[in-house]
Design a protein around this motif. Structure first.
Motif, PDB file in Angstrom:
ATOM      1  N   LEU A 134       8.347  20.455   4.779  1.00  0.00           N
ATOM      2  CA  LEU A 134       8.615  20.805   6.588  1.00  0.00           C
ATOM      3  C   LEU A 134       9.700  19.775   7.207  1.00  0.00           C
ATOM      4  N   GLY A 135      10.290  18.836   5.965  1.00  0.00           N
ATOM      5  CA  GLY A 135      11.083  18.497   7.112  1.00  0.00           C
ATOM      6  C   GLY A 135      11.120  16.393   7.196  1.00  0.00           C
ATOM      7  N   SER A 136       9.562  15.899   7.037  1.00  0.00           N
ATOM      8  CA  SER A 136       9.443  14.851   7.102  1.00  0.00           C
ATOM      9  C   SER A 136       9.953  13.873   5.961  1.00  0.00           C
ATOM     10  N   SER A 137      10.943  12.817   6.268  1.00  0.00           N
ATOM     11  CA  SER A 137      11.449  11.939   5.677  1.00  0.00           C
ATOM     12  C   SER A 137      10.782  10.563   4.829  1.00  0.00           C
ATOM     13  N   LEU A 138       9.706  10.120   5.391  1.00  0.00           N
ATOM     14  CA  LEU A 138       8.542   9.610   5.260  1.00  0.00           C
ATOM     15  C   LEU A 138       8.212   9.482   3.560  1.00  0.00           C
ATOM     16  N   GLY A 139       7.722   8.269   2.849  1.00  0.00           N
ATOM     17  CA  GLY A 139       7.304   7.841   2.181  1.00  0.00           C
ATOM     18  C   GLY A 139       5.442   8.404   1.560  1.00  0.00           C
ATOM     19  N   ALA A 140       5.192   8.636   2.947  1.00  0.00           N
ATOM     20  CA  ALA A 140       3.378   8.336   2.461  1.00  0.00           C
ATOM     21  C   ALA A 140       3.195   9.062   4.857  1.00  0.00           C
ATOM     22  N   PRO A 141       3.317  10.325   4.464  1.00  0.00           N
ATOM     23  CA  PRO A 141       3.607  11.044   6.359  1.00  0.00           C
ATOM     24  C   PRO A 141       2.116  10.551   6.649  1.00  0.00           C
ATOM     25  N   PHE A 142       1.359  11.232   5.293  1.00  0.00           N
ATOM     26  CA  PHE A 142       0.219  11.234   6.579  1.00  0.00           C
ATOM     27  C   PHE A 142      -0.744   9.738   5.801  1.00  0.00           C
ATOM     28  N   MET A 143       0.070   8.812   5.373  1.00  0.00           N
ATOM     29  CA  MET A 143      -0.767   7.372   5.926  1.00  0.00           C
ATOM     30  C   MET A 143       0.086   7.123   7.032  1.00  0.00           C
ATOM     31  N   GLY A 159       0.931  -1.487   0.052  1.00  0.00           N
ATOM     32  CA  GLY A 159      -0.064  -0.130  -0.214  1.00  0.00           C
ATOM     33  C   GLY A 159       0.772   1.394   0.534  1.00  0.00           C
ATOM     34  N   SER A 160       0.327   2.145  -0.077  1.00  0.00           N
ATOM     35  CA  SER A 160       1.129   3.345   0.114  1.00  0.00           C
ATOM     36  C   SER A 160       2.049   4.077   1.662  1.00  0.00           C
ATOM     37  N   ALA A 161       1.368   2.773   2.794  1.00  0.00           N
ATOM     38  CA  ALA A 161       2.200   3.184   3.922  1.00  0.00           C
ATOM     39  C   ALA A 161       3.213   1.578   4.378  1.00  0.00           C
ATOM     40  N   ALA A 162       1.882   0.098   4.188  1.00  0.00           N
ATOM     41  CA  ALA A 162       2.560  -0.679   4.633  1.00  0.00           C
ATOM     42  C   ALA A 162       2.990  -1.342   3.917  1.00  0.00           C
ATOM     43  N   ARG A 163       4.364  -1.920   3.575  1.00  0.00           N
ATOM     44  CA  ARG A 163       4.540  -2.534   2.130  1.00  0.00           C
ATOM     45  C   ARG A 163       5.849  -4.004   2.449  1.00  0.00           C
ATOM     46  N   ASN A 164       4.868  -5.161   2.079  1.00  0.00           N
ATOM     47  CA  ASN A 164       5.146  -6.286   2.531  1.00  0.00           C
ATOM     48  C   ASN A 164       5.621  -7.255   1.289  1.00  0.00           C
ATOM     49  N   PHE A 165       5.148  -6.692   0.168  1.00  0.00           N
ATOM     50  CA  PHE A 165       5.975  -7.586  -1.678  1.00  0.00           C
ATOM     51  C   PHE A 165       7.373  -7.746  -1.267  1.00  0.00           C
ATOM     52  N   ASP A 166       8.352  -6.795  -1.009  1.00  0.00           N
ATOM     53  CA  ASP A 166       9.430  -8.189  -0.987  1.00  0.00           C
ATOM     54  C   ASP A 166      10.107  -8.538  -0.264  1.00  0.00           C
ATOM     55  N   ALA A 167       8.990  -9.261   1.618  1.00  0.00           N
ATOM     56  CA  ALA A 167       9.143  -9.476   2.144  1.00  0.00           C
ATOM     57  C   ALA A 167       8.087 -11.032   2.302  1.00  0.00           C
ATOM     58  N   LEU A 168       7.687 -10.757   1.321  1.00  0.00           N
ATOM     59  CA  LEU A 168       7.173 -12.486   0.884  1.00  0.00           C
ATOM     60  C   LEU A 168       6.562 -12.409  -0.339  1.00  0.00           C
ATOM     61  N   ILE A 169       7.709 -12.112  -1.590  1.00  0.00           N
ATOM     62  CA  ILE A 169       6.591 -12.433  -3.135  1.00  0.00           C
ATOM     63  C   ILE A 169       7.407 -13.741  -3.191  1.00  0.00           C
ATOM     64  N   ASP A 170       8.549 -14.051  -2.811  1.00  0.00           N
ATOM     65  CA  ASP A 170       9.457 -15.286  -2.866  1.00  0.00           C
ATOM     66  C   ASP A 170       9.024 -15.826  -2.596  1.00  0.00           C
ATOM     67  N   LEU A 171       7.844 -16.107  -1.651  1.00  0.00           N
ATOM     68  CA  LEU A 171       7.193 -17.528  -1.600  1.00  0.00           C
ATOM     69  C   LEU A 171       5.997 -18.189  -2.614  1.00  0.00           C
TER      70      LEU A 171
END
Length: 556
Positions: free
Chosen positions: A514-523, A226-238
């Protein structure tokens, strides 16, 4: 209205695992026939026709769009259906909110499968706007449009066989509806007992080991990106070994990323990693339809004519999307007309002042130089889980204040349903250097969540959201401010989807300036009140330890 037509392409059959040239004949919105050609290999001169993509778990509200507008954007990327949990609006408006989503979805030729929310409110440790009881769920199951029991987040209740939880699961079983899971980190015997209670899926796995434990006990695993939670790389090799029991989902996707792509992006990434294209497409297209018994065609004779045409099996650029034989998107452009948007809400917060967010430091002995300690939430980019740290407090004039140089910012949750003092704590990992952000999208109860470097900016951002009765606000110390209003339940816009995507991109860009380094700060901000995800979160009632399942003080 659907027209009768024929289309020649390399036809992908996910039942026979073949890709062969043929002609698809469509009549009355259904596949009349798939006429094969005398060939043993795909024709490189032809495009490819395949079943449409399905998002196997999404909260449409997180796109900030009503269902009809979400559909207009999604079909451009080949998505023809979603398994949609209306849990967010359910927390605001109850059953009426679920019915609102159904009504909006009916306005467009898109195949929404909405669930009956199982956990409204999600916990007793926060203030929600409504409750959905077991009796309400049984009422919802009278409607064939309600296709499943939505994510059972109360996994402790499942493990302890709580009577109310088990009643809801039993209702789903009685009405022949699958039960979605939500059990981050659950492994081993606990995962087995969770599955044995009737839970069929999980979309919260963030390690392959956890997913394997759940697969071993019969659960299906949804690979979330998703926009904040990303688990593709951890799971796709299953996928090569477990593709029959996996699906793709976005869970929560903001409009700026939905404009760029959807499930098609996960398919492209999986194939680029060398995964077998037919196995990947089974995960993306077939498995959700079979598991949830969706009324979605799969390119077989007699099926609804729900399919897509792509240029090739590497890029998966969608030429055309058909639903019930109607061309609903072509070359990246939606052909679905915008529908009128009704505005419903439940918002009663009153304006705040900077003084409302002050946090007094405890008096310390003068002889031993003891320093106040604060419990600090640590957020992580791309994850819903948090960590907790006990850190030295910065104290000025008897008040605990943010320490921006050390990225220790103030976090607050303001009750939007009734007058109450804000809950205040501290957070690290957000990266803001000045100003504040505020949002009425605050999972799960959707109170107002804000983060900032100073109390004045926090109060201004919160008040912008209150004045609009819902929205996302970013405020700089020099007067720069942007508000994206969300008048529909404080969660969704009443504006066209592409306009909302542009507006969201603007407020997101300010948050990063404003300085946030997060990919999706609001998410990420929206999940800082999500108590059912460990380990430390903040609700409108206070700082909550998600492992001990109890409130703790912000100042130790």
């Amino acid at each position: 209205m659907s027209a009768d037509f024929s289309l020649r392409a390399n036809v992908i059959n996910l039942f026979s695992n073949t890709i062969l040239p043929g002609t698809i004949h469509v009549s009355g919105g259904k596949i009349r026939a798939v006429e094969p050609e005398a060939a043993t290999a795909p024709d490189p001169a032809l495009p490819y026709a395949l079943p449409g993509f399905v998002d196997a778990h999404v909260h449409v509200e997180s796109s900030l769009l009503v269902p009809a507008e979400f559909a207009r954007l999604a079909v451009a990327h080949g998505t023809v259906a979603t398994v949609s949990d209306p849990h967010e609006i359910g927390n605001v408006l109850g059953v009426a909110g679920v019915e609102y989503m159904l009504e909006s979805g009916r306005a467009v030729p898109f195949k929404f499968c909405f669930g009956a929310p199982s956990c409204v409110p999600a916990t007793p440790f926060e203030t929600a706007g409504a409750e959905i009881t077991a009796a309400d769920i049984e009422q919802l199951f009278q409607n064939p449009e309600i296709g499943y029991l939505a994510e059972m987040m109360n996994w402790p209740g499942v493990l302890h066989r709580d009577a109310d939880v088990m009643q809801k699961i039993a209702l789903a079983q009685r009405y022949g509806r699958p039960v979605d899971g939500h059990a981050p980190g659950l492994r081993g015997d606990d995962a087995r007992r969770y599955a044995e209670a009737g839970i069929s899926t999980d979309h919260e796995c963030f390690t392959a080991e956890e997913a394997l434990d759940k697969l071993a006990v019969g659960m299906k695993i949804l690979v979330r990106e998703g926009s904040a939670a990303r688990n593709f790389d951890a799971l796709i090799d299953l996928l090569p070994e477990h593709y029959e029991n996996m699906m793709f989902c976005s869970d929560d996707k903001h409009p700026d990323t939905l404009v760029l792509g959807h499930i098609n992006q996960l398919v492209q990434r999986a194939v680029a990693r060398g995964q077998d294209v037919l196995k990947v497409l089974r995960v993306a297209c077939l498995n959700p339809v079979l598991h949830y018994k969706l009324p979605v065609g799969l390119l077989r004779e007699g099926d609804a004519a729900d399919f897509i045409v792509v240029d090739n099996l590497q890029d998966f650029l969608v030429r055309q999307t058909y639903l019930n034989g109607v061309l609903v998107a072509e070359n990246g452009e939606t052909r679905i007309a915008a529908a009128p948007v009704a505005v419903v809400n439940n918002f009663h917060a009153q304006p705040v002042s900077a003084e409302d967010f002050l946090l007094t430091a405890p008096e310390q002995p003068t002889t031993n130089n003891q320093q106040s300690t604060i419990r600090v939430i640590e957020c992580f980019d791309g994850q819903l889980i948090t960590a907790r740290h006990d850190l030295a407090a910065r104290v000025e004039n008897g008040l605990v204040v943010p320490d921006v140089a050390k990225d220790i910012l103030k976090l607050t949750v303001v009750n939007r349903y009734q007058p109450a003092a804000p809950a205040v704590s501290f957070i690290t990992g957000f990266g803001l250097q000045r100003g504040a952000l505020a949002s009425s999208v605050g999972h799960d109860s959707h109170n107002i969540t804000a983060v900032g470097c100073d109390d004045e900016s926090i109060a201004r951002a919160v008040n912008l959201v209150i004045e609009a009765k819902g929205g996302l606000a970013a405020v700089g110390p020099d007067g720069e401010e942007i508000l994206l209003p969300l008048p529909v339940a404080g969660l969704m816009s009443d504006q066209p989807g592409y306009h909302v995507a542009e507006a969201y991109a603007a407020v997101d860009a300010l948050s990063k300036r404003l300085g946030s380094s997060l990919g999706a700060p609001f998410m990420t901000l929206s999940f800082m009140a999500l108590l059912v995800i460990p380990s430390l979160k903040l609700s409108d009632k206070g700082l909550f330890d998600g492992e001990a399942f109890r409130f703790v003080d912000a100042v130790v």
